[in-house]
Each structure stands twice: as structure tokens, then as C-alpha cells.
Design an enzyme around this catalytic site. Structure first.
Site, mmCIF file in Angstrom:
data_model
loop_
_atom_site.group_PDB
_atom_site.id
_atom_site.type_symbol
_atom_site.label_atom_id
_atom_site.label_comp_id
_atom_site.label_asym_id
_atom_site.label_seq_id
_atom_site.Cartn_x
_atom_site.Cartn_y
_atom_site.Cartn_z
ATOM 1 C CD GLN A 29 1.180 3.507 1.470
ATOM 2 O OE1 GLN A 29 1.849 2.665 0.986
ATOM 3 N NE2 GLN A 29 0.256 4.202 0.840
ATOM 4 C CG HIS A 60 5.419 11.225 -13.197
ATOM 5 N ND1 HIS A 60 6.202 11.982 -12.020
ATOM 6 C CD2 HIS A 60 4.819 10.256 -12.669
ATOM 7 C CE1 HIS A 60 5.682 11.351 -10.927
ATOM 8 N NE2 HIS A 60 5.009 10.331 -10.988
ATOM 9 C CD GLU A 104 -2.750 6.150 -3.890
ATOM 10 O OE1 GLU A 104 -1.917 6.011 -4.741
ATOM 11 O OE2 GLU A 104 -2.594 5.517 -2.859
ATOM 12 C CG ASP A 136 -7.334 -3.430 -3.226
ATOM 13 O OD1 ASP A 136 -6.206 -3.128 -3.852
ATOM 14 O OD2 ASP A 136 -7.794 -4.614 -2.894
ATOM 15 C CG ASP A 155 2.473 5.845 -10.752
ATOM 16 O OD1 ASP A 155 3.569 5.494 -10.056
ATOM 17 O OD2 ASP A 155 2.177 7.154 -10.957
ATOM 18 C CB THR A 157 4.603 0.766 -3.614
ATOM 19 O OG1 THR A 157 3.375 -0.112 -3.523
ATOM 20 C CG2 THR A 157 4.023 1.994 -3.455
ATOM 21 C CG ASP A 158 9.431 -1.752 -4.857
ATOM 22 O OD1 ASP A 158 9.322 -1.400 -5.793
ATOM 23 O OD2 ASP A 158 10.215 -1.480 -4.071
ATOM 24 N N PRO A 162 0.956 -2.552 0.258
ATOM 25 C CG PRO A 162 0.352 -0.297 0.600
ATOM 26 C CD PRO A 162 1.269 -1.329 0.899
#
Lengths: 283, 283
Positions: A29, A60, A104, A136, A155, A157-158, A162
Site C-alpha cells: 500500500q 485504541h 501485521e 497475512d 484492528d 483497514t477497510d 490488504p
């Protein structure tokens, strides 16, 4: 110079850039760090706002303390995503936690946050309880053995790019399998307001409620996300987020928090009627 | 062409304008009506967003139904401001209401909303219980006789320009005097997030809590106001907004609402820790 995020084609939010600190295209990204007077340092992935120094505490606090106040016996935690470190930072404040696995996909997010955003990422440096896997998340849960985590925090992303695999039946089923009988899953649950976010919210909730016996949603005020009205999902095998809230136990820990408190915990599950209707609709 | 509102000098929110429907400088302020695909028709006063077709239900639900669910015996209501008609529309849905006095300083806001925004303003046309006074709200409450209203709703702009007098001790003291012993005051209470809004929020709360024995604050998600995190004040002589909530009575009325419900009512008073601290601080 302004950083602009479009909430719809015809709606946009803009932040004046004092300094474009860093820009890199990783394998996954586009990553950018900026500085703004009001928000401090903030970073974006593929042009979408992730974290600002001014309001990261809200996100958080809400992803971490809600499940910890429901089950104070949580020991083994899996964080999927969360490369900025804010979620790990809050979870590691609990002395009762034995281990945190953080998965991550993009190592560059972690490394760059360690460099440019220590407010969240310094937690990733030196806690012996934390292991970071640059993998992944979808594959990680496939390959994990059953019933080993008390808590999974998604936690992410949309569900574009990824993060997409983290909104699938396959992912939720594996989360269910690798959670203990007392396990809780918290996931980034999008927003009810703008059309595309609401679509993803309904789609995600529909899948989670078919996977877990208990599936609730709670809300918080997140000024730098589209509409400011954002949600987390609370799914579990055993615990109800309200009936099983241990307010006294949590308050006796004396953790200082800027957003979360145990009254707000209850209030956050009280949703507007139109949001309840969206979540109840068969999708 | 875009309509842009600055939340801070370095933060702005922009809405693409399909049509600039109307523009007028009245004796009090600059009034503009626009059309946008996502939000529908919206109008601004002195460049600040007031009402959009898409999310006006949130604001008008929360200003109206919260006090009505606490005291179902409310009969006589005073609305200060509210020229768009949305607050009157919600209050007039209660058959138990005998009279609504609405005091709007700027007749042009009412007339233009009747023309361009019937979704909110059509309520102002033909209900025999409603009287509209085109006067200054501050003077109106000075000249009103004591103990005549059960409920005052301050549906005002920010404390800059014509709304300024509605954030003074003089105004709150007169509200107290003209409310019955069971009286409730709801006021537009700004926002905790951006600096100037938070300053006005603290200043307002500080005055109200010195004027009324009960002074609470509740929150809602308002996507077209700065930060999306907005507040109303609930001040009263007798009723606590949670302990005295009459959930069953309100639910038996069978009013359909898109945002408000009696669970959300309770949840809305559960504030984030940083907001509670701001409100508790001596100002």
C-alpha cells in the site's frame, strides 16, 4: 498544501499539511506521514486516514478496554493489523496479560510508525510479552491451533486492499475456532452513515452473527473517520458485553483512560434506531 | 463548486454544490440554501452548516424526545431559535402538548425554510397550538411571566452573532424563572473536540450548573457538525434525565423515530472521560 479524504465523491475532509514527513509505496500500500497543527502527526494508507496524534486514544481505548472489562481473565491476545502499535500499547497496560501475538501484513507500517509515530508505536519496542509476525492475518488464523486465544482484536483497514480477507466467513470461522470457550472477537466494524461504509457494516455484521452466538456492535465518536460515527463489533462465545461487564473489577485496576470508562462502555452499546435497523436487516 | 466550512483554520469540510438555490443577507445574517447529492438540500447561516435533509433527524430527535420521555406531562413549550421548524415538528407530534411558542429572531429563516426546506418547515404552517414570534429570544424571556413553561428548547446557532445572548447568565436566569417547578431546559451545547467549540461548551455548562440544581450533558453523532461529536445540555429543577426517564410510557406512545430510542437516551448521557473532565473543570 492539504491532505484530502473523500467521504463520498461529493463530500471531502481536508487537513492542512505543515509537513509531508514521509512517503513510500510498500509491497502492499501507499504509506504517508504528515504533520498538522491541530492533529499533530498523522498517517494514511492508500490515502485513507489511519491515526492522528490528537484522536488515536479514542479508537485504541474502545478496541481494548471494552473486552478487558468484560473478561478480566484474558491472558492470550491476538491482534490482527494494528501496525501503528496503539492497540498493543493499551492491551499491554494490563499486567494480567501473558502474551500478545500481533500479525501485521506490512512490516513497513510498523517500522515507519516506530520512526515517526512513537506515541503509538513505542509499545512495540521492548515488551517480552509481545511477538510481531509480518504475515497475512487470514493465513495466520488458518494456521493457528484451536482454542489458544482469549481475545482477538481485528484492528484493520477497510475491506478494500490488504484488509479485504479480514471481512470474510473464512476469517471469522477461523477466529471462532482459535478462540477459547470464553473467547471474544472485537473487529473494526465500519460506520452506519455514508453508503459504502454502511454497506460494509451490514455485510460484516451479517457474517459475524452467523458465526458467533453473541454478536453486538458498539459506537464511538472518531472525528477523523468519515462522519465521525464509527463502530466496533463485539462477538463472543459466552460473554454478553453488558450483562457480564465487571465494572468494579475494572475500576479497581485504576487505569487512567481519556475516552473509556465503564459507564460509557454501557452507553456505547445503545445504538440509534436507524443503526439497529440496519444491523437487524437480513443481508 | 463546493461549500466549505472550516472547523479550524487548518481543518475543513467540503460539500459539492449541485445547485446554490438561494442567497440572501437578512438583517441578522447571511442565509444560503444549497443542494448536494448526498445531503439533499441544506442551509447555512453566516457560512456555518445548520441543517441538511440527510441528518437533521438526529439533531431534532435528540433535542425533543429526551425531555419528553422524562416528563410526559409537558404541556407548554418555548422554542428559542429553531427557525427551520424541525424542533417544532418533533414536539408537535405529541398530542399532549397544548401550546408551543417559538421565538426566532430572523423571520427570513422561517420564510425561506418554508419555501426551500419543507421537510423541516412544513410543521410551521398550520398547527393551531404553535405561535411564532419574530423577536430576540433574550428579550422574549425577560418579558415573559414566571412559571409558564414546562420545557424550553434552545435551538440556537453558536454564541457568535445573533445567538450570543443565548449563552449568558441573564438568559439562563430568565429561563429558570419562567419555567414551572417541573421545568426542563435543553440547550445546544457545542462540542468537546475542537478548541473553540470546547471552550464554549465549558463556558456554557459552567453557567448552567450555577443556575439549575440539575445540569447534565448528553451527546449524539451529528456528521455535518464539526467533529461529528455534538452535545445538548439537560438542565432542570426537579427531574434527573436518567432516574426519571419513563421508558414504558414513552414507548407506549408508539412514535416512530430514526435516531432516538429509550436505550439510546440512557447511553447518550454516558460521556467519554475527557468530556466529563472538561465539564467538571471549574471555569
Amino acid at each position: 498544501m492539504w491532505f484530502t479524504e473523500h467521504y463520498q465523491n461529493d463530500i471531502k475532509f481536508s487537513i492542512e499539511v505543515q509537513e509531508h514527513i514521509y512517503s513510500e509505496k510498500s509491497n502492499y500500500q501507499q504509506i504517508d506521514f504528515y504533520k498538522n497543527k491541530t492533529f499533530g502527526t498523522f498517517f494514511t494508507l492508500d490515502g485513507f486516514m489511519m491515526v492522528t496524534q490528537k484522536d488515536e486514544f479514542i479508537y485504541h481505548d474502545m478496541i481494548s478496554h471494552v473486552p478487558m472489562a468484560v473478561n478480566p481473565n484474558i491472558k492470550n491476545v491476538l491482534i490482527i493489523g494494528g501496525g501503528d502499535g496503539g492497540t498493543a500499547r493499551e492491551i499491554l497496560r494490563y499486567k494480567s496479560i501473558s502474551s500478545v501475538d500481533m500479525v501485521e501484513i506490512d512490516e513497513r507500517v510498523v517500522r515507519l510508525c516506530q520512526k515517526f509515530l512513537p506515541q503509538t508505536a513505542s509499545s512495540l519496542d521492548d515488551d517480552f510479552r509481545l511477538k510481531i509476525y509480518f504475515e497475512d492475518g487470514l493465513k495466520f488464523v488458518q494456521n493457528s491451533s484451536s482454542e489458544q486465544y482469549d481475545l482477538i482484536l481485528v484492528d484493520s483497514t477497510d475491506p478494500i486492499g490488504p484488509g479485504e480477507g479480514l471481512f470474510t466467513y473464512e476469517f471469522y470461522n477461523n477466529c471462532n475456532r482459535i478462540l477459547t470457550k470464553e473467547g471474544i472477537l472485537i473487529n473494526q466494524h465500519e460506520s452506519p452513515y455514508y453508503e459504502q461504509d454502511a454497506y460494509e457494516m451490514k455485510r460484516s455484521h451479517s457474517k459475524i452473527k452467523k458465526t458467533f452466538p453473541i454478536a453486538k456492535v458498539y459506537q464511538f465518536h472518531m472525528p477523523t473517520y468519515a462522519s465521525g460515527h464509527w463502530l466496533f463489533g463485539f462477538a463472543s462465545k459466552k460473554y454478553d458485553p453488558i450483562k457480564d461487564l465487571k465494572s468494579n473489577l475494572w475500576n479497581n485496576l485504576n487505569l487512567q483512560t481519556k475516552y473509556y470508562n465503564t459507564d460509557l462502555h454501557i452507553g456505547a452499546f445503545m445504538l440509534p434506531t436507524y443503526v439497529k435497523q440496519q444491523l437487524e436487516s437480513n443481508y
